[in-house]
Enzyme design. Structure first.
Site, mmCIF file in Angstrom:
data_model
loop_
_atom_site.group_PDB
_atom_site.id
_atom_site.type_symbol
_atom_site.label_atom_id
_atom_site.label_comp_id
_atom_site.label_asym_id
_atom_site.label_seq_id
_atom_site.Cartn_x
_atom_site.Cartn_y
_atom_site.Cartn_z
ATOM 1 N N LYS A 262 0.853 -1.195 0.000
ATOM 2 C CA LYS A 262 0.000 0.000 0.000
ATOM 3 C C LYS A 262 0.885 1.239 0.000
ATOM 4 O O LYS A 262 1.766 1.388 0.841
ATOM 5 C CB LYS A 262 -0.907 0.001 1.244
ATOM 6 C CG LYS A 262 -1.672 1.317 1.471
ATOM 7 C CD LYS A 262 -2.600 1.251 2.702
ATOM 8 C CE LYS A 262 -3.213 2.622 3.012
ATOM 9 N NZ LYS A 262 -4.080 2.615 4.198
ATOM 10 N N ASP A 267 -2.696 10.213 3.266
ATOM 11 C CA ASP A 267 -4.077 9.791 3.496
ATOM 12 C C ASP A 267 -4.761 10.778 4.420
ATOM 13 O O ASP A 267 -4.641 10.695 5.631
ATOM 14 C CB ASP A 267 -4.089 8.375 4.101
ATOM 15 C CG ASP A 267 -5.505 7.930 4.466
ATOM 16 O OD1 ASP A 267 -6.472 8.550 3.973
ATOM 17 O OD2 ASP A 267 -5.629 6.949 5.233
ATOM 18 N N LYS A 274 -9.991 12.956 8.194
ATOM 19 C CA LYS A 274 -9.437 12.587 9.498
ATOM 20 C C LYS A 274 -9.362 13.821 10.396
ATOM 21 O O LYS A 274 -9.282 14.940 9.891
ATOM 22 C CB LYS A 274 -8.022 12.031 9.314
ATOM 23 C CG LYS A 274 -7.956 10.639 8.723
ATOM 24 C CD LYS A 274 -6.516 10.166 8.607
ATOM 25 C CE LYS A 274 -6.445 8.767 8.016
ATOM 26 N NZ LYS A 274 -7.052 7.741 8.876
ATOM 27 N N ASP A 285 1.665 6.565 5.305
ATOM 28 C CA ASP A 285 0.707 5.576 4.816
ATOM 29 C C ASP A 285 1.203 4.893 3.527
ATOM 30 O O ASP A 285 0.532 4.058 2.961
ATOM 31 C CB ASP A 285 -0.653 6.260 4.591
ATOM 32 C CG ASP A 285 -1.817 5.316 4.824
ATOM 33 O OD1 ASP A 285 -1.624 4.275 5.475
ATOM 34 O OD2 ASP A 285 -2.930 5.617 4.338
ATOM 35 N N ASP A 344 -12.241 6.952 4.095
ATOM 36 C CA ASP A 344 -10.972 6.762 4.800
ATOM 37 C C ASP A 344 -10.541 5.290 4.813
ATOM 38 O O ASP A 344 -9.415 4.981 5.177
ATOM 39 C CB ASP A 344 -11.099 7.298 6.237
ATOM 40 C CG ASP A 344 -9.753 7.544 6.885
ATOM 41 O OD1 ASP A 344 -8.734 7.502 6.154
ATOM 42 O OD2 ASP A 344 -9.710 7.772 8.107
ATOM 43 N N GLU A 346 -9.544 3.606 2.452
ATOM 44 C CA GLU A 346 -9.098 3.684 1.056
ATOM 45 C C GLU A 346 -8.033 2.650 0.712
ATOM 46 O O GLU A 346 -7.870 2.291 -0.446
ATOM 47 C CB GLU A 346 -8.563 5.100 0.765
ATOM 48 C CG GLU A 346 -7.101 5.356 1.121
ATOM 49 C CD GLU A 346 -6.767 5.187 2.604
ATOM 50 O OE1 GLU A 346 -7.690 5.290 3.433
ATOM 51 O OE2 GLU A 346 -5.597 4.927 2.932
ATOM 52 N N ARG A 348 -7.801 -0.535 1.294
ATOM 53 C CA ARG A 348 -8.358 -1.767 0.716
ATOM 54 C C ARG A 348 -8.891 -1.537 -0.686
ATOM 55 O O ARG A 348 -8.936 -2.451 -1.503
ATOM 56 C CB ARG A 348 -9.408 -2.349 1.663
ATOM 57 C CG ARG A 348 -10.634 -1.513 1.826
ATOM 58 C CD ARG A 348 -11.400 -1.850 3.097
ATOM 59 N NE ARG A 348 -10.748 -1.314 4.299
ATOM 60 C CZ ARG A 348 -11.211 -1.465 5.533
ATOM 61 N NH1 ARG A 348 -12.296 -2.163 5.748
ATOM 62 N NH2 ARG A 348 -10.564 -0.943 6.551
HETATM 63 N N1 BES Z 1 -4.049 4.543 6.916
HETATM 64 C C1 BES Z 1 -5.177 4.348 7.769
HETATM 65 C C2 BES Z 1 -4.869 3.401 8.925
HETATM 66 C C3 BES Z 1 -3.991 3.945 10.020
HETATM 67 C C4 BES Z 1 -4.492 4.863 10.916
HETATM 68 C C5 BES Z 1 -2.696 3.509 10.156
HETATM 69 C C6 BES Z 1 -3.687 5.358 11.925
HETATM 70 C C7 BES Z 1 -1.905 3.974 11.186
HETATM 71 C C8 BES Z 1 -2.395 4.905 12.053
HETATM 72 C C9 BES Z 1 -6.328 3.760 6.990
HETATM 73 O O1 BES Z 1 -6.443 4.191 5.683
HETATM 74 C C10 BES Z 1 -7.579 4.129 7.692
HETATM 75 O O2 BES Z 1 -7.883 5.275 7.727
HETATM 76 N N2 BES Z 1 -8.259 3.140 8.250
HETATM 77 C C11 BES Z 1 -9.462 3.357 8.955
HETATM 78 C C12 BES Z 1 -10.465 2.368 8.440
HETATM 79 C C13 BES Z 1 -11.854 2.626 8.914
HETATM 80 C C14 BES Z 1 -12.419 3.865 8.249
HETATM 81 C C15 BES Z 1 -12.707 1.427 8.572
HETATM 82 C C16 BES Z 1 -9.192 3.108 10.440
HETATM 83 O O3 BES Z 1 -8.472 2.174 10.775
HETATM 84 O O4 BES Z 1 -9.696 3.889 11.248
HETATM 85 ZN ZN ZN Z 2 -4.710 4.790 4.766
HETATM 86 MN MN MN Z 3 -7.534 5.965 5.529
#
Ligand code: BES
Ligand code: ZN
Ligand code: MN
Length: 492
Positions: A262, A267, A274, A285, A344, A346, A348
């Site tokens: 990824k 992000d 966020k 990210d 968010d 994104e 996947r």
């Molecule tokens: N890149 C983030 C995951 C992340 C967040 C990694 C904080 C490290 C620190 C990912 O794209 C994301 O935002 N995931 C969300 C998914 C949710 C919306 C289902 C998450 O984990 O909150």
């Molecule tokens: Zn992300």
């Molecule tokens: Mn995200």
């Protein structure tokens, strides 16, 4: 740091510092092999209790006799010789050594490796020392007008073991790759956009005849119907860049191992924006994709007898008039319809199309992906183990073993049928977000729908790819694990 192996008598080489590992139950006896001058220092230190051999303690002594082959010695405590030292504690001992040599600013160092072997192999000692010293010594100075002078000592491991050179060669390739990954990962979003990283990937093609690199941009992705990947990029002026790094070290007919990373250069969350606090960390990210680039470099440099396709899937998730929206219904490359519950989620969306493309185009024996995918993975495992989800027990076992061996640990999370139901969508086939509950697992369940029948494992590196305490820095993980895995696979 320049590392070397010293097979000759260590007394023939001049050094600022000679480093000795000493146990707490050490008995200076006539049979001891140390030169008189050094034996005297150790004996006096033990007598006066200025050094007791306590684990991780370090004590520096200047040699009074001049000229002498070394001008100082560093005693390093290893505790009782009958006690097993875990890899974690061993690393902490090396950290203590690093603090000392840096403070004393030695420029030539000899480490008497025999004293440090204690229940491990010579090659694992070398790997630990080179890995940990280099990790500690790494600095990102690109944007410092007045960077501190780099500390670049010559470090020789004195040992007569046969496998020392091989261990050092491997460790050198690994540490260079980790440094390279960390440089890429540090690059901020304003400079490190997708086109910038595509250029970095492309460099591998000129560097190795065994490597060819293909970049898919917006129009290529459109042709391939990768609408989920494209949706994520629709709000960014930076185009998607899916970098396919193809390494051929085995016969044309041999199915490759595919590794997809990824690469969100930033992000923001998109329209599901966020919160401001901590958003800066979302420049990390892209860590998975950066590891893929550096890993492919290491694989090609080692000339491994294996075929590997590395895919670094770069994109940027931004809010904009053209952004994809919560509620959008999108048909992925493999025909599955996705309900966008949250923009968010994104990672996947990018990975699902990248995975299905890789499976269909390269028919890999195995496919791995690595992604800073869920905040929930940090909640579950903290910053210690990478989350592992797999559809194949044997592959999971191999990755767990490679993680143990490289000290780059993973912990397996479930993927039972019941979890698959959580990503059902009322309006489409699947939803891209099933909320907070079991989020690393539902994200894994989502990806599992795009792998075909290929043995697949997903590494959620959200907690391990970077360190957010104090000085924020990327770690290069899980490069050590993946190189270990690929090397062992190539050897079979
Ligand atoms: N890149 C983030 C995951 C992340 C967040 C990694 C904080 C490290 C620190 C990912 O794209 C994301 O935002 N995931 C969300 C998914 C949710 C919306 C289902 C998450 O984990 O909150
Ligand atoms: Zn992300
Ligand atoms: Mn995200």
């Amino acid at each position: 740091m320049n590392f070397s192996i010293l097979k000759d008598d260590y007394r023939t080489k001049k050094a600022d510092c000679l480093i000795l590992g000493i146990n707490s139950n050490y008995k200076p006896s006539a049979a001891d092999s140390f030169p008189e001058e050094i034996k005297k220092i150790i004996k006096q230190a033990f007598d006066e209790k200025t050094f007791t051999g306590e684990f991780k303690s370090v004590r520096h002594f200047t040699i009074s006799e001049r000229p002498y082959f070394c001008s100082s010695i560093l005693l390093v405590g290893l505790g009782d010789s009958n006690e097993q030292i875990s890899s974690v504690r061993y690393k902490k001992m090396i950290d203590a050594v690093y603090q000392q040599i840096k403070m004393q600013a030695y420029s030539s160092i000899t480490i008497l490796l025999d004293g440090f072997i204690q229940n491990r192999s010579c090659s694992s000692c070398i790997k630990s020392f080179v890995g940990e010293l280099s990790f500690q010594n790494y600095r990102y100075t690109e944007y410092k007008s007045k960077p501190e002078t780099p500390y670049n000592p010559d470090i020789a491991f004195a040992t007569v073991e046969d496998d020392a050179e091989e261990a050092l060669a491997y460790s050198t390739v690994l540490k260079d790759a980790i440094d390279e990954a960390r440089d890429l990962q540090h690059t901020p979003g304003n400079v490190g956009n997708s086109v910038y990283f595509a250029g970095k990937a492309k460099e591998l093609e000129n560097k190795y005849s065994s490597v060819s690199v293909k970049i898919l941009g917006r129009s290529e992705l459109k042709q391939e119907k990768m609408s989920a990947y494209l949706a994520v990029c629709s709000g960014s002026s930076n185009p998607p860049q899916m970098c396919i790094i193809n390494y051929r070290g085995a016969g044309e007919q041999v199915a490759p191992v595919a590794i997809v990373g990824k690469g969100l250069t930033f992000d923001s969350g998109g329209l599901s924006l966020k919160p401001a606090s901590g958003m800066d960390e979302m420049k990390y990210d892209k860590c998975g994709a950066c590891v893929v680039i550096a890993l492919m470099d290491a694989i090609a440099r080692l000339g491994l007898k294996i075929n590997v396709v590395g895919v670094a899937a770069f994109a940027e998730n931004m809010p904009d008039a053209d952004s994809y929206r919560p509620g959008d219904l999108i048909t992925a490359r493999n025909g599955l319809n996705i309900e966008v519950a949250n923009t968010d989620a994104e990672g996947r969306m990018v990975l699902c199309d990248a995975i299905s493309y890789t499976v269909d185009t390269y028919n890999p024996e195995i496919i791995l992906d690595l992604a800073t995918l869920t905040g929930g993975c940090i909640v579950a495992l903290g910053h210690i183990a990478t989350g592992l989800i797999a559809n194949d027990d044997n592959l999971a076992k191999e990755l767990i073993a490679a993680g143990e061996k490289s000290n780059d640990k993973v912990w397996r999370l479930p993927l039972d049928e019941e979890y698959q139901e959580l990503i059902d969508s009322k309006l489409a086939d699947i939803t891209n977000s099933a909320g907070r509950e079991a989020s690393p697992v539902t994200a894994g369940a989502f990806l599992s729908r795009f792998t075909g029948n290929i043995p697949w494992a997903h590494l959620d590196i959200a907690g391990t790819a970077w360190n957010s305490n104090g000085y924020k820095h990327p770690t290069g993980r899980p490069l050590a694990l993946l190189l270990e895995y690929v090397v062992s696979k190539a050897g079979k």
